[in-house]
Write a protein that holds these residues in place. Structure first.
Motif, PDB file in Angstrom:
ATOM      1  N   HIS A  81       0.830  -1.204   0.000  1.00  0.00           N
ATOM      2  CA  HIS A  81       0.000   0.000   0.000  1.00  0.00           C
ATOM      3  C   HIS A  81       0.867   1.258   0.000  1.00  0.00           C
ATOM      4  O   HIS A  81       0.599   2.212  -0.732  1.00  0.00           O
ATOM      5  CB  HIS A  81      -0.917   0.011   1.235  1.00  0.00           C
ATOM      6  N   VAL A  82       1.907   1.247   0.835  1.00  0.00           N
ATOM      7  CA  VAL A  82       2.784   2.426   0.928  1.00  0.00           C
ATOM      8  C   VAL A  82       3.427   2.682  -0.427  1.00  0.00           C
ATOM      9  O   VAL A  82       3.426   3.810  -0.934  1.00  0.00           O
ATOM     10  CB  VAL A  82       3.869   2.218   2.013  1.00  0.00           C
ATOM     11  N   TRP A  83       3.934   1.623  -1.025  1.00  0.00           N
ATOM     12  CA  TRP A  83       4.620   1.788  -2.308  1.00  0.00           C
ATOM     13  C   TRP A  83       3.651   2.261  -3.392  1.00  0.00           C
ATOM     14  O   TRP A  83       3.999   3.108  -4.228  1.00  0.00           O
ATOM     15  CB  TRP A  83       5.315   0.467  -2.700  1.00  0.00           C
ATOM     16  N   GLY A  84       2.416   1.741  -3.349  1.00  0.00           N
ATOM     17  CA  GLY A  84       1.408   2.161  -4.331  1.00  0.00           C
ATOM     18  C   GLY A  84       1.203   3.675  -4.305  1.00  0.00           C
ATOM     19  O   GLY A  84       1.213   4.332  -5.343  1.00  0.00           O
ATOM     20  N   THR A  85       1.046   4.215  -3.122  1.00  0.00           N
ATOM     21  CA  THR A  85       0.822   5.662  -2.991  1.00  0.00           C
ATOM     22  C   THR A  85       2.105   6.446  -3.278  1.00  0.00           C
ATOM     23  O   THR A  85       2.096   7.443  -4.003  1.00  0.00           O
ATOM     24  CB  THR A  85       0.318   5.994  -1.571  1.00  0.00           C
ATOM     25  N   LEU A  86       3.213   5.966  -2.705  1.00  0.00           N
ATOM     26  CA  LEU A  86       4.483   6.679  -2.838  1.00  0.00           C
ATOM     27  C   LEU A  86       4.900   6.774  -4.308  1.00  0.00           C
ATOM     28  O   LEU A  86       5.357   7.828  -4.760  1.00  0.00           O
ATOM     29  CB  LEU A  86       5.553   5.951  -2.018  1.00  0.00           C
ATOM     30  N   ARG A  87       4.712   5.666  -5.041  1.00  0.00           N
ATOM     31  CA  ARG A  87       5.157   5.667  -6.434  1.00  0.00           C
ATOM     32  C   ARG A  87       4.399   6.720  -7.234  1.00  0.00           C
ATOM     33  O   ARG A  87       4.995   7.533  -7.939  1.00  0.00           O
ATOM     34  CB  ARG A  87       4.959   4.285  -7.054  1.00  0.00           C
ATOM     35  N   VAL A  88       3.069   6.722  -7.105  1.00  0.00           N
ATOM     36  CA  VAL A  88       2.270   7.698  -7.850  1.00  0.00           C
ATOM     37  C   VAL A  88       2.638   9.124  -7.419  1.00  0.00           C
ATOM     38  O   VAL A  88       2.827  10.015  -8.252  1.00  0.00           O
ATOM     39  CB  VAL A  88       0.759   7.432  -7.632  1.00  0.00           C
ATOM     40  N   ALA A  89       2.791   9.319  -6.112  1.00  0.00           N
ATOM     41  CA  ALA A  89       3.119  10.663  -5.617  1.00  0.00           C
ATOM     42  C   ALA A  89       4.456  11.130  -6.197  1.00  0.00           C
ATOM     43  O   ALA A  89       4.575  12.263  -6.672  1.00  0.00           O
ATOM     44  CB  ALA A  89       3.176  10.671  -4.095  1.00  0.00           C
ATOM     45  N   LEU A  90       5.460  10.257  -6.197  1.00  0.00           N
ATOM     46  CA  LEU A  90       6.791  10.664  -6.660  1.00  0.00           C
ATOM     47  C   LEU A  90       6.826  10.873  -8.174  1.00  0.00           C
ATOM     48  O   LEU A  90       7.383  11.862  -8.647  1.00  0.00           O
ATOM     49  CB  LEU A  90       7.841   9.628  -6.248  1.00  0.00           C
ATOM     50  N   ILE A  91       6.210   9.940  -8.926  1.00  0.00           N
ATOM     51  CA  ILE A  91       6.212  10.110 -10.387  1.00  0.00           C
ATOM     52  C   ILE A  91       5.496  11.416 -10.736  1.00  0.00           C
ATOM     53  O   ILE A  91       5.981  12.224 -11.527  1.00  0.00           O
ATOM     54  CB  ILE A  91       5.535   8.912 -11.101  1.00  0.00           C
ATOM     55  N   GLY A  92       4.347  11.643 -10.099  1.00  0.00           N
ATOM     56  CA  GLY A  92       3.585  12.858 -10.364  1.00  0.00           C
ATOM     57  C   GLY A  92       4.372  14.098  -9.982  1.00  0.00           C
ATOM     58  O   GLY A  92       4.391  15.087 -10.716  1.00  0.00           O
ATOM     59  N   TYR A  93       5.055  14.020  -8.857  1.00  0.00           N
ATOM     60  CA  TYR A  93       5.852  15.156  -8.354  1.00  0.00           C
ATOM     61  C   TYR A  93       6.969  15.506  -9.325  1.00  0.00           C
ATOM     62  O   TYR A  93       7.119  16.663  -9.733  1.00  0.00           O
ATOM     63  CB  TYR A  93       6.405  14.754  -6.990  1.00  0.00           C
ATOM     64  N   PHE A  94       7.739  14.499  -9.734  1.00  0.00           N
ATOM     65  CA  PHE A  94       8.868  14.789 -10.624  1.00  0.00           C
ATOM     66  C   PHE A  94       8.392  15.197 -12.015  1.00  0.00           C
ATOM     67  O   PHE A  94       8.985  16.086 -12.636  1.00  0.00           O
ATOM     68  CB  PHE A  94       9.838  13.608 -10.671  1.00  0.00           C
ATOM     69  N   ALA A  95       7.312  14.580 -12.476  1.00  0.00           N
ATOM     70  CA  ALA A  95       6.763  14.992 -13.774  1.00  0.00           C
ATOM     71  C   ALA A  95       6.329  16.455 -13.696  1.00  0.00           C
ATOM     72  O   ALA A  95       6.581  17.245 -14.610  1.00  0.00           O
ATOM     73  CB  ALA A  95       5.579  14.102 -14.148  1.00  0.00           C
ATOM     74  N   SER A  96       5.723  16.805 -12.571  1.00  0.00           N
ATOM     75  CA  SER A  96       5.250  18.168 -12.377  1.00  0.00           C
ATOM     76  C   SER A  96       6.423  19.166 -12.394  1.00  0.00           C
ATOM     77  O   SER A  96       6.338  20.224 -13.018  1.00  0.00           O
ATOM     78  CB  SER A  96       4.515  18.234 -11.046  1.00  0.00           C
ATOM     79  N   ILE A  97       7.525  18.795 -11.741  1.00  0.00           N
ATOM     80  CA  ILE A  97       8.708  19.669 -11.737  1.00  0.00           C
ATOM     81  C   ILE A  97       9.227  19.822 -13.166  1.00  0.00           C
ATOM     82  O   ILE A  97       9.534  20.927 -13.619  1.00  0.00           O
ATOM     83  CB  ILE A  97       9.814  19.076 -10.834  1.00  0.00           C
ATOM     84  N   ALA A  98       9.273  18.693 -13.884  1.00  0.00           N
ATOM     85  CA  ALA A  98       9.808  18.713 -15.250  1.00  0.00           C
ATOM     86  C   ALA A  98       8.950  19.587 -16.166  1.00  0.00           C
ATOM     87  O   ALA A  98       9.459  20.193 -17.100  1.00  0.00           O
ATOM     88  CB  ALA A  98       9.894  17.299 -15.798  1.00  0.00           C
ATOM     89  N   ILE A  99       7.654  19.659 -15.886  1.00  0.00           N
ATOM     90  CA  ILE A  99       6.779  20.501 -16.714  1.00  0.00           C
ATOM     91  C   ILE A  99       6.808  21.949 -16.215  1.00  0.00           C
ATOM     92  O   ILE A  99       6.877  22.890 -17.000  1.00  0.00           O
ATOM     93  CB  ILE A  99       5.314  19.982 -16.671  1.00  0.00           C
ATOM     94  N   ALA A 100       6.784  22.118 -14.892  1.00  0.00           N
ATOM     95  CA  ALA A 100       6.588  23.458 -14.319  1.00  0.00           C
ATOM     96  C   ALA A 100       7.779  24.383 -14.586  1.00  0.00           C
ATOM     97  O   ALA A 100       7.591  25.562 -14.873  1.00  0.00           O
ATOM     98  CB  ALA A 100       6.340  23.351 -12.817  1.00  0.00           C
ATOM     99  N   ILE A 101       9.000  23.847 -14.491  1.00  0.00           N
ATOM    100  CA  ILE A 101      10.148  24.750 -14.603  1.00  0.00           C
ATOM    101  C   ILE A 101      10.313  25.329 -16.010  1.00  0.00           C
ATOM    102  O   ILE A 101      10.447  26.550 -16.142  1.00  0.00           O
ATOM    103  CB  ILE A 101      11.419  24.083 -14.030  1.00  0.00           C
ATOM    104  N   PRO A 102      10.214  24.504 -17.075  1.00  0.00           N
ATOM    105  CA  PRO A 102      10.249  25.127 -18.408  1.00  0.00           C
ATOM    106  C   PRO A 102       9.107  26.116 -18.624  1.00  0.00           C
ATOM    107  O   PRO A 102       9.310  27.174 -19.235  1.00  0.00           O
ATOM    108  CB  PRO A 102      10.124  23.937 -19.366  1.00  0.00           C
ATOM    109  N   ILE A 103       7.916  25.800 -18.114  1.00  0.00           N
ATOM    110  CA  ILE A 103       6.798  26.740 -18.269  1.00  0.00           C
ATOM    111  C   ILE A 103       7.111  28.046 -17.550  1.00  0.00           C
ATOM    112  O   ILE A 103       6.921  29.142 -18.086  1.00  0.00           O
ATOM    113  CB  ILE A 103       5.479  26.126 -17.733  1.00  0.00           C
ATOM    114  N   ALA A 104       7.669  27.923 -16.324  1.00  0.00           N
ATOM    115  CA  ALA A 104       8.019  29.131 -15.562  1.00  0.00           C
ATOM    116  C   ALA A 104       9.054  29.959 -16.321  1.00  0.00           C
ATOM    117  O   ALA A 104       8.966  31.187 -16.368  1.00  0.00           O
ATOM    118  CB  ALA A 104       8.549  28.745 -14.189  1.00  0.00           C
ATOM    119  N   ILE A 105      10.028  29.283 -16.939  1.00  0.00           N
ATOM    120  CA  ILE A 105      11.061  30.021 -17.684  1.00  0.00           C
ATOM    121  C   ILE A 105      10.422  30.775 -18.844  1.00  0.00           C
ATOM    122  O   ILE A 105      10.705  31.958 -19.052  1.00  0.00           O
ATOM    123  CB  ILE A 105      12.159  29.055 -18.186  1.00  0.00           C
ATOM    124  N   SER A 106       9.504  30.125 -19.575  1.00  0.00           N
ATOM    125  CA  SER A 106       8.912  30.843 -20.705  1.00  0.00           C
ATOM    126  C   SER A 106       7.994  31.969 -20.230  1.00  0.00           C
ATOM    127  O   SER A 106       7.939  33.014 -20.873  1.00  0.00           O
ATOM    128  CB  SER A 106       8.196  29.903 -21.676  1.00  0.00           C
TER     129      SER A 106
END
Lengths: 278, 258
Positions: A81-106
Motif C-alpha cells: 500500500h505504501v509503495w502504491g501511494t508513494l510511487r504515484v506521488a513521486l512520479i507525479g511530483y517529478f513529472a510536475s517539476i519537469a513541466i513546471a520549470i520550463p513553463i516558468a522560464i517561458s
C-alpha cells in the motif's frame, strides 16, 4: 576602599552576567525536544480522554487501539500500500517539476506568454482536484497514468508561480552585466536567473511534495486496488476504523518524510539558499 | 595632424523613457566628452539621469536623440572593453569570491582557464582581498564585497570603467578608503573612468574633472577641471583649492535646488 573603586572604574565596565538558565530551560533548548514533549503530551491526553469519557472507537479510537490497527494487516501488504501511494506521488511530483520549470522560464521570458497563459493557470488551480479526478479517470482509464495526471495537476501550480517569481526576482544589475557581456540568453537563465530562483523553487518544492501525497490519495479514492488512500476507503466501508486510522498515520508519516527529504536536499546541496540564521 | 578622438563623446544626446503613466524626459541634450585615461566624476541631484549617462555609454541603452561615441565609433551594442561597477555589489551568493571575479568569462564563454584564475587571484590581491578567494560573499563586509565588484569589473581589463555610485552604500570611513584605493588601482593601470556620485567631496577628491548635471530633464550645467596634485591622499582633503572647488559646486547645486 576608595583605591579599589578607582581601579575598577578605570578599567572596562564589567560585563553584565546573565542569570544562569534553569535546568529545565537548558534541557528544553535541545533541538526537537520541545515538539516531542508536546506531541507525547497530546497523545497521552487523547488516550486518557478516550478511556475517561468512554468515547466509542468509531468516533475516535484511542492511540493504543490505532496501534492495534497495524496488526490487522501483514507487513508485506502494508509495504504494498505504501509503495502504491508513494510511487504515484513521486512520479507525479517529478513529472510536475519537469513541466513546471520550463513553463516558468517561458512565462518569465515573455510578457506576452505570461499574459496569455497566466489566467489559464489560475483556472486550472481553481478547479477542485477532487471534482475533476473522476472525470480524468473516466478519460484515461484506471492505470497509473490518470493518478499521475491528478498528482501533477495539484502540485504544479505552486511550482510554476513560485519559480516564475524567483526568476523575476534576479537583481537587475546582474541582468545588465549579462547583457553588457553579450552572453547568450540561455546562460543568463542557467547561470543567473535559475540559481537566484532556488530559494523560491525550494519553498514551492516543499509545498508540492505534501500536495503530491494528497493528489495520489484523491486518485486512489476514485479508482484503485491498492495504496493508502484505497486502504482507508476500503477500511471505512468495512467499518474497520482503527485500520483506517492506522492508514492515516502512515500517510502523515510519508508526507513528513518526503517534506524532510526536500529540506535535506536544500540543506546539503544549496546551503547558501537558506535564510540566514541569526 | 589628426586630433585623437575622445574616448567617450556625447553629442546632443536626449533620452525619453516611456512609462505606464506617460513619458519621462531623463536627458534633454547632453554634450560632453571624456579623454583617454581621464577620471571624470558626474555629479547631480538624485533622479537627474546620471545613471542614464552610464547606461548609454555601456551600450545597454540607445539614445532617443543624438549620438554616443566610444573610441570614435557610434555605440550600438555593449562592447567588450567596458567594465561596470554597480551601486550594490550584486555578487552571486552561491559562488566563491574567486568564482565571482571570473564570472564574466564563465558567463560569456562558458569556460574558465587556469590563466583566468591566476588573473582573478592577482586582482583580488590588488584590491586587498588576498586569502578570501574561497569565501562566500555573505562572509564579507559591504566594503569588501564592493572590492570584489571592482575586481569583477576589472577582470576583462577594460579600457573604460563605468562606476554607478559604487561607494554610496558604504560608511563614511570605508568610503574614503575605497576612493583612495580606486585611485591607486587607476594610477597603476590607467583607465578612462566615468564615476557617478552625489557626493561633492568624493567627486572633487577623485576626479580630474567634474561634470554637474541639472535636475530632470538633464543637461550638463558645469564642467569643472580639478587642478589638485596627484597622487591624491588624505592630505589632499586639506588642500586650499579643495575648499574652493567644494564650495563652488555646493553653491551651484544649492542654487539650482532653490
Amino acid at each position: 576602599m576608595s583605591d579599589t573603586s578607582a581601579v575598577s572604574s578605570s578599567s572596562a565596565p564589567p560585563e553584565p552576567v546573565p542569570p544562569r538558565p534553569s535546568v529545565l530551560t537548558r534541557a528544553l533548548a535541545a533541538p526537537g525536544l520541545l515538539p516531542a514533549v508536546s506531541f507525547i503530551a497530546i497523545v497521552a491526553i487523547w488516550e486518557i480522554s478516550c478511556l475517561l469519557f468512554n468515547i466509542p472507537s468509531y468516533i475516535l479510537p484511542a492511540p493504543s487501539r490505532i496501534a492495534g490497527g497495524f496488526d490487522a494487516i501483514p507487513i508485506t501488504r502494508w509495504l504494498d500500500h505504501v509503495w502504491g501511494t508513494l510511487r504515484v506521488a513521486l512520479i507525479g511530483y517529478f513529472a510536475s517539476i519537469a513541466i513546471a520549470i520550463p513553463i516558468a522560464i517561458s512565462l518569465a521570458r515573455s510578457e506576452l506568454l505570461s499574459r496569455a497563459f497566466y489566467p489559464m493557470l489560475v483556472v486550472v488551480q481553481s478547479t477542485p482536484v477532487v471534482a475533476i479526478a473522476p472525470i480524468i479517470i473516466v478519460g484515461l482509464g484506471s492505470g497509473d497514468l490518470p493518478r499521475v495526471v491528478i498528482t501533477c495537476l495539484i502540485t504544479f501550480f505552486p511550482l510554476v508561480v513560485s519559480t516564475t517569481t524567483g526568476l523575476m526576482a534576479t537583481p537587475p544589475e546582474l541582468i545588465e552585466l549579462s547583457r553588457s557581456l553579450r552572453a547568450p540568453v540561455w546562460r543568463e537563465i542557467t547561470q543567473i536567473r535559475l540559481p537566484f530562483a532556488i530559494p523560491y523553487i525550494f519553498s514551492a518544492l516543499k509545498i508540492s511534495v505534501t500536495l503530491s501525497v494528497i493528489g495520489a490519495v484523491v486518485a486512489e479514492f476514485v479508482a484503485a486496488d491498492k495504496g493508502l488512500g484505497y486502504l482507508i476507503q476500503f477500511s471505512t466501508s468495512m467499518f474497520k476504523i482503527q485500520q483506517a486510522w492506522a492508514g492515516l498515520v502512515v500517510l502523515v508519516l510519508m508526507s513528513l518524510v518526503l517534506f524532510q527529504a526536500v529540506v535535506a536536499v536544500q540543506r546539503i546541496w544549496f546551503p547558501w539558499s537558506l535564510p540566514k540564521e541569526k | 595632424m589628426t586630433i585623437p578622438p575622445a574616448t567617450i563623446r556625447f553629442s546632443g544626446v536626449g533620452q525619453v523613457f516611456r512609462t505606464r503613466t506617460g513619458t519621462v524626459e531623463a536627458l534633454r541634450s547632453v554634450d560632453m566628452s571624456i579623454d583617454r585615461h581621464e577620471f571624470v566624476a558626474v555629479l547631480g541631484p538624485s533622479g537627474c539621469g546620471k545613471s542614464t549617462l552610464l547606461r548609454l555609454t555601456s551600450g545597454l541603452l540607445k539614445p532617443t536623440r543624438g549620438t554616443v561615441e566610444v573610441f570614435g565609433l557610434e555605440i550600438t551594442e555593449p562592447r567588450d572593453d567596458i567594465g561596470i561597477v554597480f551601486q550594490r555589489p550584486t555578487l552571486l551568493p552561491w559562488a566563491s569570491i574567486e568564482d565571482n571575479v571570473v564570472f564574466p568569462v564563465r558567463h560569456k564563454t562558458g569556460r574558465v582557464t587556469t590563466q583566468d584564475r591566476e588573473t582573478a587571484r592577482a586582482l583580488l590581491e590588488k584590491v586587498s582581498l588576498k586569502g578570501f578567494e574561497n569565501r562566500l560573499p555573505d562572509e564579507l563586509s559591504g566594503g569588501m564585497q564592493q572590492r570584489v565588484g571592482i575586481a569583477r569589473a576589472l577582470f576583462m581589463d577594460p579600457d573604460i570603467l563605468l562606476m554607478d555610485e559604487p561607494f554610496s552604500a558604504l560608511d563614511a570611513l570605508t568610503r574614503e578608503e575605497m576612493g583612495f584605493e580606486l585611485l591607486r588601482i587607476w594610477e597603476d593601470r590607467p583607465k578612462t573612468v566615468m564615476f557617478i556620485t552625489h557626493s561633492i567631496g568624493e567627486a572633487v577628491l577623485l576626479a580630474d574633472r567634474v561634470l554637474v548635471m541639472s535636475e530632470r530633464p538633464g543637461i550638463v550645467v558645469e564642467n569643472l577641471k580639478i587642478d589638485l596634485p596627484r597622487p591624491r591622499n588624505m592630505e589632499t582633503s586639506n588642500h586650499k583649492l579643495m575648499h574652493d572647488y567644494v564650495g563652488h559646486l555646493r553653491s551651484l547645486l544649492l542654487k539650482r535646488a532653490a
